[in-house]
Design an enzyme around this catalytic site. Structure first.
Site, PDB file in Angstrom:
ATOM      1  N   GLU A 178       0.853  -1.198   0.000  1.00 17.12           N
ATOM      2  CA  GLU A 178       0.000   0.000   0.000  1.00 17.12           C
ATOM      3  C   GLU A 178       0.883   1.240   0.000  1.00 17.12           C
ATOM      4  O   GLU A 178       1.865   1.287   0.737  1.00 17.12           O
ATOM      5  CB  GLU A 178      -0.927   0.021   1.224  1.00 17.12           C
ATOM      6  CG  GLU A 178      -1.971   1.118   1.092  1.00 17.12           C
ATOM      7  CD  GLU A 178      -2.909   1.212   2.298  1.00 17.12           C
ATOM      8  OE1 GLU A 178      -4.053   1.620   2.092  1.00 17.12           O
ATOM      9  OE2 GLU A 178      -2.500   0.901   3.421  1.00 17.12           O
TER      10      GLU A 178
ATOM     11  N   GLY B 196       3.193   2.709  10.604  1.00 15.66           N
ATOM     12  CA  GLY B 196       2.999   2.120  11.929  1.00 15.66           C
ATOM     13  C   GLY B 196       2.674   0.647  11.782  1.00 15.66           C
ATOM     14  O   GLY B 196       3.197  -0.203  12.490  1.00 15.66           O
ATOM     15  N   ALA B 197       1.783   0.353  10.816  1.00 17.97           N
ATOM     16  CA  ALA B 197       1.365  -1.032  10.565  1.00 17.97           C
ATOM     17  C   ALA B 197       0.664  -1.078   9.213  1.00 17.97           C
ATOM     18  O   ALA B 197       0.351  -0.053   8.629  1.00 17.97           O
ATOM     19  CB  ALA B 197       0.430  -1.509  11.677  1.00 17.97           C
ATOM     20  N   MET B 198       0.395  -2.297   8.744  1.00 16.61           N
ATOM     21  CA  MET B 198      -0.262  -2.467   7.438  1.00 16.61           C
ATOM     22  C   MET B 198      -1.238  -3.632   7.522  1.00 16.61           C
ATOM     23  O   MET B 198      -0.873  -4.732   7.936  1.00 16.61           O
ATOM     24  CB  MET B 198       0.800  -2.718   6.360  1.00 16.61           C
ATOM     25  CG  MET B 198       0.224  -3.036   4.992  1.00 16.61           C
ATOM     26  SD  MET B 198      -0.813  -1.685   4.379  1.00 16.61           S
ATOM     27  CE  MET B 198      -2.004  -2.609   3.408  1.00 16.61           C
ATOM     28  N   GLU B 199      -2.479  -3.390   7.065  1.00 18.61           N
ATOM     29  CA  GLU B 199      -3.597  -4.295   7.304  1.00 18.61           C
ATOM     30  C   GLU B 199      -3.714  -5.447   6.315  1.00 18.61           C
ATOM     31  O   GLU B 199      -4.818  -5.979   6.120  1.00 18.61           O
ATOM     32  CB  GLU B 199      -4.898  -3.495   7.276  1.00 18.61           C
ATOM     33  CG  GLU B 199      -5.282  -2.916   5.912  1.00 18.61           C
ATOM     34  CD  GLU B 199      -4.808  -1.501   5.654  1.00 18.61           C
ATOM     35  OE1 GLU B 199      -5.358  -0.842   4.767  1.00 18.61           O
ATOM     36  OE2 GLU B 199      -3.874  -1.055   6.349  1.00 18.61           O
ATOM     37  N   ASN B 200      -2.628  -5.892   5.660  1.00 16.15           N
ATOM     38  CA  ASN B 200      -2.724  -6.986   4.686  1.00 16.15           C
ATOM     39  C   ASN B 200      -3.723  -8.045   5.161  1.00 16.15           C
ATOM     40  O   ASN B 200      -3.688  -8.452   6.321  1.00 16.15           O
ATOM     41  CB  ASN B 200      -1.359  -7.661   4.502  1.00 16.15           C
ATOM     42  CG  ASN B 200      -0.239  -6.666   4.349  1.00 16.15           C
ATOM     43  OD1 ASN B 200      -0.226  -5.877   3.431  1.00 16.15           O
ATOM     44  ND2 ASN B 200       0.707  -6.692   5.293  1.00 16.15           N
TER      45      ASN B 200
ATOM     46  N   HIS C 212      -6.950  -0.725  15.106  1.00 14.73           N
ATOM     47  CA  HIS C 212      -7.054  -0.015  13.826  1.00 14.73           C
ATOM     48  C   HIS C 212      -6.866  -0.983  12.658  1.00 14.73           C
ATOM     49  O   HIS C 212      -7.668  -1.011  11.714  1.00 14.73           O
ATOM     50  CB  HIS C 212      -5.982   1.092  13.789  1.00 14.73           C
ATOM     51  CG  HIS C 212      -5.957   1.900  12.529  1.00 14.73           C
ATOM     52  ND1 HIS C 212      -6.410   3.188  12.455  1.00 14.73           N
ATOM     53  CD2 HIS C 212      -5.515   1.600  11.269  1.00 14.73           C
ATOM     54  CE1 HIS C 212      -6.256   3.654  11.225  1.00 14.73           C
ATOM     55  NE2 HIS C 212      -5.705   2.696  10.487  1.00 14.73           N
ATOM     56  N   GLU C 213      -5.813  -1.789  12.716  1.00 21.07           N
ATOM     57  CA  GLU C 213      -5.522  -2.696  11.590  1.00 21.07           C
ATOM     58  C   GLU C 213      -6.593  -3.770  11.450  1.00 21.07           C
ATOM     59  O   GLU C 213      -6.935  -4.175  10.328  1.00 21.07           O
ATOM     60  CB  GLU C 213      -4.140  -3.341  11.765  1.00 21.07           C
ATOM     61  CG  GLU C 213      -2.984  -2.358  11.845  1.00 21.07           C
ATOM     62  CD  GLU C 213      -2.999  -1.299  10.753  1.00 21.07           C
ATOM     63  OE1 GLU C 213      -3.331  -1.623   9.597  1.00 21.07           O
ATOM     64  OE2 GLU C 213      -2.680  -0.133  11.055  1.00 21.07           O
TER      65      GLU C 213
ATOM     66  N   GLU D  59      -9.218   4.770   6.167  1.00 21.51           N
ATOM     67  CA  GLU D  59      -8.425   5.239   7.311  1.00 21.51           C
ATOM     68  C   GLU D  59      -9.242   5.991   8.361  1.00 21.51           C
ATOM     69  O   GLU D  59      -9.006   5.847   9.555  1.00 21.51           O
ATOM     70  CB  GLU D  59      -7.256   6.101   6.814  1.00 21.51           C
ATOM     71  CG  GLU D  59      -6.291   5.363   5.887  1.00 21.51           C
ATOM     72  CD  GLU D  59      -5.712   4.078   6.487  1.00 21.51           C
ATOM     73  OE1 GLU D  59      -5.830   3.858   7.714  1.00 21.51           O
ATOM     74  OE2 GLU D  59      -5.145   3.279   5.727  1.00 21.51           O
TER      75      GLU D  59
END
Length: 875
Positions: free
Chosen positions: A142, A275-279, A311-312, A334
C-alpha cells in the site's frame, strides 16, 4: 521520433485502460536473501472485454523476460511481439500481433527484481539471529507498490483472488495471506503452497520470510491468531495477541459480519516505514506498534499497541472486505479504522477514557485543515506518486472526527445498523463515499448526503462565532484559517449547546451563514446569565469563538469546575487556535491557561503541555526578554499536578496517571525547573549502574532523558554519551525511539549537528530517524543547514513516501520569519519533487503563520504586565 510517440496513448494516465479485467493471480516468488534479489512468475486469469492488441499493467523496478509473455485463450497461445516498461508511468505495455480473443485467457509473465532497502514493494529488513546479521523478505504494497514485486493491475478496484507459492530456505518461516496448503522439501529449499485467497485488491497481498518465534490463540469461532516476532521476543507479543482475539470478536458483533479468513497472523518487522499495514490475514507492524514488554515498555506504549492493533483489524472489514473504489476515497479506509479503533479500545479498556483522548486526534486534524494548503477529505489523485501525501491527518484524523460527528448526529444505534448494512451490501466489492451516505440515509431517514458532502468535498471547516443578545444567540460561520485570512467555504453544521447545565441540551442545523436562536426556553428559573457551551462534548469538527461576555462566563464555569472534561478541552483548544490566528491576544490565552492550574485530567494537561511548548517557542521569537517569565509561568502551571503525582508510581494508580506523570516531568525539565533537573540527574546516575532499578521505570524514562539532555553542552557531553551508550545496548525499539526523541531536545548546536549525522548512520534504522527531527528552538538553524547539505542523500535513502515528507515538515515548520520562508522556497525551487509538493507548501504556510503570530505578539502592549500579574497571582 517513433520511440517518443510509441505507446503514447498509455502514458501520463491516472488509471490503467480497461481492455481486460483480472480475475485471479497464480503468483510464484523465489527470493534470494543473500544476494537481495528475487525471481518470479505470474499467471493471471484475465477477461478481455474489448477489442485490443495491447494489455497494460503496472510494473516498476522489475525486469520482464519478453519471451515469457504469452496469452493463452481456448488452446491458442499468443506471444507478445513487444514488451516495454515505462518507469515514469510505472507501467508495462504488452503488445501482440493480433487482436486478443474476447473472453477469458491466461496471461503468463516471468520477471526479476531487487529486494530493496526502501521499505516498500518487496524489500529486505535486517535482524540478528544467533549473533549473525540476516535479511528477512517483507512486502509493503500500500498504496501502489505491488507493482514492484510482480506485474499486476495495481489499483484497488481490480479485485482478484490470489494463489501464492514461495520457494525459500527450509529453515525459514514463510507466511502469506492464507494458511499453508502444502509444503514440499527439496534439499535445503522448500516450496510452500498457500490456499487461494478470497477476492481482494493487490495492495493487500503479503509475504513475510525470515526467522520468527510466535504465540498462538483462537477466537471463539476457531480463527487461529498468531503474533510473530524475532526469535527470543515471543513473550512481548502476548498483549497484542490478547487485544487481537478480543477485538475480532467485538467487530464481528458490531459489524454483524464475522472475520472472513481462517487465520490472522500479526508480524513485528524490524524495518517498517508506517505504523502497521492491514494486509488481509497477515498484518505487519513496526515492533513499537505490536510488541509490549512489561519491564521496559511505558503505559503510552501499551496504549499505542492496543489502538494500532484495533485499527488494523478494523481494516479487515473496512478496507479489505469492502474496499474504496479509488484513492480519492482513502478516508473510507483510514477515517473509519481510526474511529472504530477507539470504539474497540474503549470497550476493552474503559478506564483509559479513550473517547476523551480522541480529542487529540481531532485537534491534529483541525490544525492541518486550518491551512489554506489543506485538501478535501475526498481528493483527486492523478498519479501514483500523489497518493502517499494523503495518508495524513485529513484522511485519518479529520476523517475519524467527521464520522464521530455524524454518529453523534444520527445516534449510535442508527449508525451501527447502517454500517452493518453497508458492509453486507458491499462485501467483496468496492465502494465510494456516496455509497456509504446513501445507506446511512436509507437507515436513518436523515439527509446525510446533503450534510456530509459539505464536509468531505471541500477543504477546511468553519469557526462559528457566537454572540449573546438579550435571550437570543447569534451564530455566524466562516472558514477558519490559521493565516487569519477569510476562506470561501460554507458548511451544514450540526450545532449542539447547553445553557447553565447539562440538563438543558439543544441541537440544531446551521444551514446558512448566519442564524439566530432564542434560548429563553432552555434557562433554569434561577439563572438569568448562564454559561453557554456550543459544540457539547466536542463532537463537531469546528471551532467556536464566543463574544467577551460568553467567554467570561465560560472561564468562571471552568474555575468552578462545572464543565465536562471534553468541553473544558474544547474551550482551551479553540482559544489557542484563535490566538495563533491572531484573533485573540496571547495575554488572554495565558489568563485562560492559568485557570487550569488545578486540573487533573490527562488529556487536558497533555494538550496544555503541547500548547505551552509552542507558546514558549513563539515568545522566544517575538519577545526574547519575556522568555524567563514565560518559563516560570509554565513551571507554576504544571508544578501542582506534578507534585500531586510525585516521582514514584503508587499502588493501583490509573493508566492515565502513569502517562501523565512522565509528560508533566518532561515539561518541567524542558522549562528548566531546577528540582526536576536535579532529581532526574540523580535517578539517571543510578540507572546507568543498574538498568533494572525501580527508580527509573519506563514511564519516567523520557522525562529523565530530556532532563539529562538539557544539561548537555560541548564542554559537558557526558549525558549525551551516556544516552548513546544506552541506545546501543538496548534491543528494544521503544527504548531506542524514546532516546532519539530526547536527544533531539539538546540546545547545543554542535552536539545537535553530530546527533543529526548519527540519525543517518547505519546505527539508526531508516524508519526511526524521524523521531530525532523535532529539535530544540536553539537548534533550528543547525537542523536546516544540515538538511540542505543532506537533502540528496535523504531523497536517495527514502525515495517517495511519507518518511521523506516528515523530514520536510519537521525541519521547515518551526521557523517564524518571512525571510526564512523565502529562503526555504528558494532552496526548493530547483530541488522539489512531486511527492513532497503538498507537504512543502503546508510547511512554508506554517512559517508564515508563525511569523504573523510573532508580529501580533510584538504589538501586544499589555503582555508583559499581564504576565507579571499572572506570576504574582500564582505565588
Amino acid at each position: 521520433m517513433e520511440q517518443k510517440t510509441k505507446h503514447s496513448q498509455f502514458k501520463g494516465q491516472p488509471r490503467l485502460p480497461k481492455f481486460a479485467v483480472p480475475k485471479s493471480y497464480d503468483l510464484k516468488l523465489k527470493p534470494d536473501l543473500v544476494a537481495c534479489k528475487f525471481s518470479g512468475g505470474v499467471q493471471i486469469s484475465v477477461d478481455v472485454v474489448s477489442d485490443t492488441k495491447f494489455l497494460v499493467l503496472n510494473a516498476s523496478e522489475l525486469s520482464v523476460e519478453p519471451s515469457s509473455v504469452t496469452l493463452t485463450s481456448d488452446d491458442k497461445v499468443l506471444k507478445a511481439v513487444d514488451v516495454e516498461l515505462y518507469e515514469e508511468d510505472e507501467i508495462v505495455v504488452l503488445e501482440f500481433n493480433e487482436s486478443l480473443p474476447i473472453g477469458l485467457g491466461v496471461l503468463n509473465v516471468e520477471f526479476d527484481g531487487t529486494l530493496n532497502d526502501r521499505m516498500k514493494g518487496f524489500y529486505r529488513s535486517s535482524y540478528e539471529h544467533n549473533g549473525e546479521k540476516k535479511n528477512m523478505a517483507v512486502t509493503q504494497f500500500e498504496p501502489a507498490d505491488a507493482r514492484r514485486c510482480f506485474p499486476c493491475w495495481d489499483e484497488p478496484s481490480w479485485k482478484s483472488t490470489f494463489k501464492i507459492t514461495l520457494e525459500v530456505p527450509t529453515e525459514l518461516v514463510a507466511l502469506s495471506n492464507m494458511p499453508v496448503l502444502e509444503e514440499k522439501v527439496d534439499g535445503n529449499l522448500k516450496t510452500v503452497y498457500y490456499q487461494e485467497s478470497p477476492i481482494m485488491s493487490t495492495y493487500l497481498v503479503a509475504v513475510v520470510i525470515g526467522h520468527f518465534d510466535y504465540l498462538e490463540d483462537r477466537t471463539p469461532d476457531g480463527v487461529i491468531v498468531r503474533t510473530y516476532c524475532q526469535v527470543g521476543k515471543a513473550s512481548q507479543g502476548k498483549f497484542g495477541l490478547d487485544v487481537a482475539v478480543k477485538t475480532l470478536e467485538l467487530y464481528k458483533e458490531y459489524f454483524a459480519v464475522p472475520y472472513t479468513l481462517p487465520k490472522l497472523d500479526m508480524v513485528a518487522i524490524p524495518d517498517f516505514a508506517a505504523g502497521a499495514m492491514e494486509n488481509y490475514g497477515l498484518v505487519t507492524y513496526r515492533e513499537t506498534a505490536l510488541l509490549y514488554d512489561d519491564k521496559h515498555s511505558a503505559a503510552a506504549n501499551k496504549q499505542r499497541v492496543a489502538t494500532v492493533v484495533a485499527h488494523e483489524l478494523a481494516h479487515q472489514w473496512f478496507g479489505n472486505l469492502v474496499t474504496m473504489e479509488w484513492w480519492t476515497h482513502l478516508w473510507l479506509n483510514e477515517g473509519f479504522a481510526t474511529w472504530v479503533s477507539y470504539l474497540a479500545a474503549d470497550s476493552l479498556f474503559p478506564d483509559w477514557k479513550i473517547w476523551t483522548q480522541f480529542l487529540d486526534e481531532s485537534t491534529v486534524g483541525l490544525q492541518l485543515d486550518a491551512l489554506a494548503e489543506s485538501h478535501p477529505i475526498e481528493v483527486d489523485i492523478n498519479h501514483a506518486c500523489e497518493i502517499d501525501e494523503i495518508f495524513d491527518a485529513i484522511s485519518y484524523r479529520k476523517g475519524a472526527s467527521v464520522i464521530r460527528m455524524l454518529q453523534s448526529y444520527l445516534g449510535p444505534e442508527n449508525f451501527q445498523r447502517a454500517l452493518a448494512s453497508y458492509i453486507k451490501k458491499y462485501a467483496g466489492s468496492n465502494a465510494k463515499t456516496e455509497d456509504l451516505w446513501s445507506v446511512l440515509e436509507e437507515v436513518s431517514g436523515e439527509p446525510v448526503n446533503k450534510i456530509m458532502s459539505s464536509w468531505t468535498r471541500q477543504k477546511g471547516y468553519p469557526v462559528v462565532t457566537v454572540k449573546v443578545k438579550d435571550h437570543s444567540l447569534e451564530f455566524d460561520q466562516s472558514q477558519f484559517l490559521l493565516s487569519g485570512s477569510h476562506g470561501e467555504g460554507q458548511w451544514i453544521v450540526p450545532i449542539t449547546l447547553c445553557c447553565g447545565s447539562y440538563n438543558t441540551h439543544k441541537s440544531l442545523l446551521l444551514q446558512t451563514k448566519s442564524q439566530t436562536f432564542d434560548f429563553k426556553g432552555l434557562l433554569e428559573p434561577s439563572c438569568d446569565t448562564p454559561w453557554i457551551k456550543v459544540n457539547v462534548e466536542q463532537t463537531g469538527f469546528f471551532r467556536v469563538k464566543y463574544d467577551d461576555e460568553l467567554s467570561a462566563r465560560l472561564r468562571a464555569a471552568i474555575e468552578k469546575n462545572v464543565l465536562s472534561t471534553s468541553d473544558k478541552y474544547g474551550i482551551l483548544d479553540d482559544y489557542f487556535a484563535l490566538s495563533m490566528a491572531c484573533q485573540q491576544p496571547l495575554a488572554s490565552l495565558l489568563a485562560l491557561m492559568a485557570a487550569f492550574k488545578d486540573e487533573h485530567d490527562y488529556t487536558i494537561l497533555s494538550n496544555l503541555i503541547s500548547m505551552a511548548s509552542k507558546v514558549a517557542r513563539i515568545v522566544a521569537d517575538a519577545a526574547p526578554e519575556l522568555v524567563d517569565d514565560i518559563k516560570l509561568f509554565f513551571i507554576d502551571l504544571f508544578q501542582y499536578s506534578a507534585e500531586r503525582l510525585g516521582w514514584d508510581c503508587k499502588q493501583g494508580e490509573s493508566h492515565l496517571d502513569a502517562m501523565l506523570r512522565g509528560e508533566l516531568l518532561a515539561a518541567l525539565a524542558s522549562f528548566g525547573h531546577d528540582k526536576t533537573l536535579q532529581e532526574a540527574s540523580n535517578r539517571f546516575s543510578i540507572f546507568l549502574n543498574d538498568r533494572n532499578t525501580a527508580l527509573l521505570p519506563p514511564d519516567l524514562r523520557r522525562a529523565v532523558y530530556v532532563a539529562v539532555v538539557k544539561n548537555v553542552s560541548k564542554s559537558d557531553r557526558s549525558g549525551y554519551d551516556s544516552l548513546l551508550r544506552v541506545y546501543r545496548e538496548t534491543d528494544l525499539s521503544q527504548e531506542k525511539t524514546r532516546i532519539l526523541g530526547s536527544l533531539a531536545s539538546c540546545q547545543d548546536p554542535e552536539i545537535i549537528e553530530e546527533f543529526l549525522n548519527f540519525l543517518l548512520s547505519p546505527e539508526v534504522r531508516s524508519q526511526d530517524a524521524v523521531f530525532g527531527l523535532n529539535v530544540s528552538w536553539e537548534a533550528r538553524e543547525t537542523a536546516w543547514n544540515w538538511f540542505q547539505e543532506n537533502w540528496d542523500r535523504i531523497c536517495k535513502t527514502y525515495g517517495a513516501g511519507f518518511l521523506v515528507t516528515s523530514f520536510v515538515r519537521a525541519v521547515v515548520s518551526p521557523f517564524a520569519s518571512y525571510e526564512k520562508a523565502n529562503h526555504i522556497s528558494e532552496f526548493f525551487s530547483t530541488r522539489t519533487k512531486p511527492f513532497i509538493a503538498r507537504t512543502l507548501r503546508q510547511s512554508i504556510e506554517r512559517v508564515h503563520i508563525n511569523a504573523a503570530w510573532v508580529r501580533s505578539i510584538q504589538n501586544e502592549n499589555h503582555l508583559p504586565s499581564t504576565l507579571k500579574q499572572l506570576l504574582q497571582m500564582n505565588k
